[in-house]
Each structure stands twice: as C-alpha cells, then as structure tokens.
Design a protein around this motif. Structure first.
Motif, short mmCIF file in Angstrom:
data_model
loop_
_atom_site.label_atom_id
_atom_site.label_comp_id
_atom_site.label_asym_id
_atom_site.label_seq_id
_atom_site.Cartn_x
_atom_site.Cartn_y
_atom_site.Cartn_z
N PRO A 81 0.82 -1.23 0.00
CA PRO A 81 0.00 0.00 0.00
C PRO A 81 0.84 1.27 0.00
O PRO A 81 0.52 2.22 -0.71
CB PRO A 81 -0.82 -0.13 1.28
N LEU A 82 1.93 1.29 0.78
CA LEU A 82 2.77 2.49 0.84
C LEU A 82 4.00 2.38 -0.06
O LEU A 82 4.26 3.26 -0.87
CB LEU A 82 3.21 2.78 2.27
N THR A 83 4.76 1.29 0.07
CA THR A 83 6.04 1.23 -0.65
C THR A 83 5.87 1.18 -2.17
O THR A 83 6.77 1.59 -2.90
CB THR A 83 6.89 0.04 -0.19
N SER A 84 4.73 0.70 -2.65
CA SER A 84 4.51 0.69 -4.10
C SER A 84 4.49 2.12 -4.64
O SER A 84 4.84 2.37 -5.80
CB SER A 84 3.20 -0.01 -4.44
N ARG A 85 4.12 3.07 -3.80
CA ARG A 85 4.09 4.48 -4.19
C ARG A 85 5.34 5.22 -3.71
O ARG A 85 5.87 6.08 -4.42
CB ARG A 85 2.84 5.15 -3.63
N LEU A 86 5.80 4.86 -2.53
CA LEU A 86 6.95 5.56 -1.97
C LEU A 86 8.21 5.36 -2.82
O LEU A 86 9.04 6.25 -2.93
CB LEU A 86 7.20 5.07 -0.54
N GLN A 87 8.33 4.21 -3.46
CA GLN A 87 9.51 3.94 -4.28
C GLN A 87 9.58 4.85 -5.52
O GLN A 87 10.63 4.93 -6.17
CB GLN A 87 9.54 2.48 -4.72
N LEU A 88 8.50 5.54 -5.82
CA LEU A 88 8.45 6.41 -7.00
C LEU A 88 8.76 7.87 -6.67
O LEU A 88 8.76 8.72 -7.57
CB LEU A 88 7.06 6.33 -7.65
N ILE A 89 9.00 8.18 -5.39
CA ILE A 89 9.24 9.57 -5.02
C ILE A 89 10.49 10.12 -5.71
O ILE A 89 11.42 9.38 -6.03
CB ILE A 89 9.38 9.74 -3.48
#
Length: 271
Positions: free
Chosen positions: A88-96
């Motif tokens: 839920p979070l790291t799938s998006r956080l890795q794109l920062i």
C-alpha cells in the motif's frame, strides 16, 4: 493538473504530522532504495529510534514506521526501504523524486537505543535487510564510542547488491565529521550474503556457530559473553526469534527504556 502536483496538494500538516520535502533518492537495486527528506528544526531523536513516514491515503494518511538511518546531528533525515510491488505504501513511496512532499511523524520513539542497554565492552548490532537502518545512525553517534570499546555491525542479506551503504561502512565511516577517528579504532563491519558468492556467506547464526563472527579484527572471547557483550537486533522476525532464544539461554536479559538490559530488539516491528 499533473498527478504529482495533485498528490502534493493533498498533504497538509497536522498535530501529529509535518510535511517534508524529499531531497534525494538512491535506488540500490530492483527492490531496495533509500531517501532523504528535510528535517524540521524542532525534530529531535535518539540514535536508533523510528518515526512514521507516509503519503496521502483514502481519507487519511497512509503511514508506516521507518527507522531513522541518519545520525542525530544531520540536517536531513535518511531512511532505507524495500520496494513491495503491491505494498500500500512502498509501491508508491519507491516512486518519489526530489522535491516531492511526504509526511513525517512529529514523535520518534523506539527501544533500539543505547539507554536501553547496560554498560559493556562490545556492542553487536545484528541486522538483516533494511534492519541495518537504525544501526547506521547508532554507528555515527559519538556517545556509542564512549559507552563501548568495540562496535560491530553485522549485515546479512541475500544478494551482494543488497549491501546498502557498504562503501561507507567498509571505510570505517571515513569522513564522518564526528566519529571517524574513533571509528577507525573501534568500529567493525561484517557483511554476509546467503544466496551469492561473497567473502563471507551464511546466516548470522551460522557465523556465531563457526566463530567467524568474532574473528579478526575483533578482540575478546570468540563467543557471546553476558558479562561484557551487548546486543541489538533488527530485521527479519525469524532471525530475531531464533537469536533471542539463543541469547536468553546464555543468560542475556532483554532491556528496555525503563529497565536497561543485555540485548534489545525493536518491539514495534516484531509485534
């Protein structure tokens, strides 16, 4: 409005969260990355503590606990994270990217701190994967070199490319403004890899059993000694469970902020 601008517009500070800016991102391999963010002037933490990091979620922020990898004196805060494709979070956080906003909790906490340990001669920080993070902070804390004669980071990973911060650690923290002189004499780094050829291979328990964990340049007993050794553990639950049982059989007592002991783990991550 772009997706990135729209995402940024959703972030707003609250009583428990500030909004910080991503300063840098480093991708170590396909499933591991680290990043730095701005540090609020009022943000204080003890080396080894964790804090909540997050992004906007459905109706409320999506937050996870991350150990702070940067030293307590640093102007920026650094974190080490895995990449979970469907997380839920790291799938998006890795794109920062630099310039992006993220949430930062206002209150760091944790038990992987020197105050939770009794005095000793050797400090062993045993980690797997991203469990290395709090020890990166602790190893650059001048206070730890006053408390212990030898400071050892053991980092167990599957692949050589998983050895994040390897160059800095192999250099014995050369160039660190506060601890480089002490680290040259007192700090030791033992990386070990389980699924690829490397100079040291095997899990941490195997290195304990064959004595290689206590090899040169360490001095002292070639086994764990409750009288003189103190231990911190962070990483996989299996590693922590197995080694905790082993240490307790040897007479080591778990410590906490309220009652210092011989070893500590981060209870917030273990459950």
């Amino acid at each position: 409005m772009s997706d990135r601008i729209a995402e940024a517009a959703k972030l707003a500070p609250s009583a428990s969260l500030t909004v910080e800016e991503v300063r840098s991102v480093r991708h170590w391999n396909a499933h591991l990355f680290s990043f730095t963010i701005t540090r609020p002037p009022s943000f204080r933490f003890r080396s080894g503590e964790f804090v909540m990091i997050g992004l906007p979620g459905e109706g409320r922020p999506l937050l996870r606990a991350y150990s702070i990898a940067s030293p307590a004196y640093a102007d920026e805060l650094e974190f080490l994270s895995i990449k979970v494709p469907d997380g839920p979070l790291t799938s998006r956080l890795q794109l920062i990217q630099p310039g992006d906003p993220v949430y930062l909790g206002r209150k760091p906490t944790g038990t992987l701190v020197a105050d939770a340990l009794l005095p000793g001669k050797r400090l062993f920080m045993l980690s797997t994967g991203t469990g290395l993070a709090p020890f990166l902070s602790l190893a650059r804390d001048p206070d730890i070199y006053e408390r212990f004669n030898q400071i050892v980071i053991v980092h167990c990973v599957r692949q050589v490319s998983d050895l994040a911060f390897r160059d800095e650690l192999e250099s014995q923290l050369a160039g660190d403004p506060l601890v480089q002189d002490q680290a040259l004499l007192q700090f030791h780094y033992l990386p070990t890899v389980t699924r690829e050829p490397f100079r040291t291979t095997g899990r941490i328990d195997a290195l304990i059993d064959d004595g290689s964990l206590f090899g040169h340049p360490l001095t002292g007993p070639t086994a764990f000694d409750p009288e003189n050794d103190r231990i911190m553990m962070c990483g996989s639950m299996a590693m922590i469970r197995d080694l905790q049982a082993r240490f307790e059989e040897l007479g080591f007592k778990e410590g906490s902020n309220a009652s210092p002991g011989d070893f500590v783990i981060e209870r917030a991550f273990v459950g």
